[in-house]
Design a protein around this motif. Sequence first.
Motif, short mmCIF file in Angstrom:
data_model
loop_
_atom_site.label_atom_id
_atom_site.label_comp_id
_atom_site.label_asym_id
_atom_site.label_seq_id
_atom_site.Cartn_x
_atom_site.Cartn_y
_atom_site.Cartn_z
N SER A 194 2.06 38.34 -14.19
CA SER A 194 1.52 39.11 -15.31
C SER A 194 0.00 39.16 -15.17
N LYS A 195 -0.61 40.06 -15.93
CA LYS A 195 -2.06 40.22 -15.89
C LYS A 195 -2.57 40.55 -17.29
N ALA A 196 -3.84 40.26 -17.50
CA ALA A 196 -4.50 40.63 -18.75
C ALA A 196 -5.91 41.09 -18.44
N GLY A 197 -6.37 42.11 -19.15
CA GLY A 197 -7.73 42.59 -18.93
C GLY A 197 -7.94 44.01 -19.38
N TYR A 198 -6.97 44.88 -19.13
CA TYR A 198 -7.05 46.24 -19.65
C TYR A 198 -6.53 46.27 -21.09
N HIS A 199 -6.71 47.39 -21.78
CA HIS A 199 -6.42 47.45 -23.22
C HIS A 199 -4.99 46.99 -23.53
N MET A 200 -4.90 46.01 -24.44
CA MET A 200 -3.60 45.44 -24.80
C MET A 200 -3.30 45.57 -26.29
N TRP A 201 -4.33 45.39 -27.14
CA TRP A 201 -4.15 45.55 -28.58
C TRP A 201 -5.52 45.90 -29.19
N PRO A 202 -5.55 46.46 -30.38
CA PRO A 202 -6.82 46.84 -31.00
C PRO A 202 -7.67 45.62 -31.32
N GLY A 203 -8.97 45.81 -31.26
CA GLY A 203 -9.88 44.72 -31.61
C GLY A 203 -10.65 44.21 -30.42
N PRO A 204 -11.68 43.42 -30.64
CA PRO A 204 -12.57 42.97 -29.57
C PRO A 204 -11.91 42.05 -28.55
N TYR A 205 -10.82 41.38 -28.92
CA TYR A 205 -10.17 40.47 -27.98
C TYR A 205 -8.97 41.10 -27.28
N GLY A 206 -8.78 42.40 -27.49
CA GLY A 206 -7.62 43.07 -26.91
C GLY A 206 -7.81 43.59 -25.51
N GLN A 207 -8.89 43.20 -24.86
CA GLN A 207 -9.13 43.60 -23.48
C GLN A 207 -10.16 42.67 -22.85
N MET A 208 -10.42 42.88 -21.58
CA MET A 208 -11.35 42.08 -20.77
C MET A 208 -10.83 40.66 -20.54
N PRO A 242 -17.79 42.32 -17.19
CA PRO A 242 -19.24 42.24 -16.98
C PRO A 242 -19.98 41.50 -18.09
N ASP A 243 -19.32 41.31 -19.24
CA ASP A 243 -19.99 40.69 -20.39
C ASP A 243 -19.61 39.22 -20.59
N THR A 244 -18.72 38.71 -19.75
CA THR A 244 -18.28 37.32 -19.89
C THR A 244 -18.64 36.55 -18.62
N ASN A 245 -19.22 35.38 -18.80
CA ASN A 245 -19.56 34.53 -17.68
C ASN A 245 -18.30 34.26 -16.84
N PRO A 246 -18.37 34.48 -15.50
CA PRO A 246 -17.19 34.24 -14.67
C PRO A 246 -16.62 32.83 -14.83
N GLU A 247 -17.47 31.86 -15.15
CA GLU A 247 -16.99 30.49 -15.31
C GLU A 247 -16.00 30.40 -16.47
N THR A 296 -13.96 32.73 -17.54
CA THR A 296 -12.70 33.32 -17.08
C THR A 296 -11.97 32.36 -16.14
N ALA A 297 -12.70 31.79 -15.18
CA ALA A 297 -12.09 30.89 -14.20
C ALA A 297 -11.54 29.63 -14.87
N VAL A 298 -12.30 29.06 -15.79
CA VAL A 298 -11.85 27.84 -16.47
C VAL A 298 -10.61 28.13 -17.32
N ALA A 299 -10.59 29.28 -17.97
CA ALA A 299 -9.41 29.65 -18.78
C ALA A 299 -8.17 29.77 -17.90
N LEU A 300 -8.30 30.41 -16.74
CA LEU A 300 -7.17 30.52 -15.82
C LEU A 300 -6.73 29.15 -15.34
N ASN A 301 -7.68 28.30 -15.03
CA ASN A 301 -7.37 26.94 -14.60
C ASN A 301 -6.64 26.17 -15.70
N ASP A 302 -7.09 26.32 -16.93
CA ASP A 302 -6.45 25.61 -18.04
C ASP A 302 -5.01 26.09 -18.26
N LEU A 303 -4.76 27.37 -18.02
CA LEU A 303 -3.40 27.89 -18.17
C LEU A 303 -2.47 27.27 -17.13
#
Length: 320
Positions: A84-98, A130-135, A137-144
């Motif tokens: 699975s993947k997340a990043g493109y538009h998924m739901w309305p609101g500021p947390y629904g993408q990226m 482009p607006d989120t520190n890569p760290e 994103t990487a730490v979140a993936l690692n935690d999952l």
Amino acid sequence: MPVRRAGNTGFQLPAISFGMWHSFGEQANYADARDVILSAFDAGIFSFDLAANYGPGSYAAESLFGQVFARELKPYRDELVISSKAGYHMWPGPYGQMSSRKTLMASLDRSLQAMGLDYVDIFYSHRFDPDTNPEETAVALNDLVRQGKTLYVGISNYTAEQSLAMIKIFKELHTPFVVDQVSYNLLNQSAAADGLFDRLRENNAGVVAYGPLAEGLLTDKYLDGIPADVDIHWSNQSLLDGQDGRQRMVTKLRALNEVAKSRGQKLADMALAWLLHDPVVTSVITGASRPEHLKENIQAVQQLAFDDEQLAKIQQILQA
């Protein structure tokens, strides 16, 4: 079906993976979806590529796949690779993408619920944020991974520079990063030209190629011309740019088709085989709405070898 490894990791995929980007939305027919998914599995395709935004309709393709999985494939869970993947538009609101921490974690929970799974085999950040520190994103993936919700992680639609920044953090965290999924085909080799493939080789990771037939351009469908209303994915749109761009493309396709015929293949078969001649390409994602379409794609793995003359001729055609 050949099985290929991502670098020197334990992550293995069939040469062809089944993608559910198209034809598996909210209006899809369950019986048709079941038939093609099971046909793929019976043919040795044990990798099913999904994403939160595949549909149309958020989590629609995943919900449909979940129904087939629950009724038909659950006994084979340990033989399946489900992504699975997340990043493109998924739901309305500021947390629904990226790719913020909150977005990635919330989306994977929704995906697991939609598919009826305890975990996925690989979870991707679907695009560079482009607006989120890569760290973050990487730490979140690692935690999952640490939470047991995914076994491996990947990134998708990242440039070589962006990928290298993520790989550096993954190494520090000992995150099981295995593949980078990118648009890649005979006509669009920008990912390799960017240096991405070299960086992945150096770091023992692989490539998963999507869009291998450039939305049908690399089939015999357009050998007599490309209509003005042909829909091309954003990653391939530049292929038809410029004066007489469509006619120049038809000329290339006809020449490539002659090479394919000399190999005893259809153009589409050769296009898929060409992607797999490079060992860094772990798997190629193809979709199909009917089992017979899937069978046509699977034929490509029966003849993967190219000689130097054929490879040189193909590049000569593409550079003309």
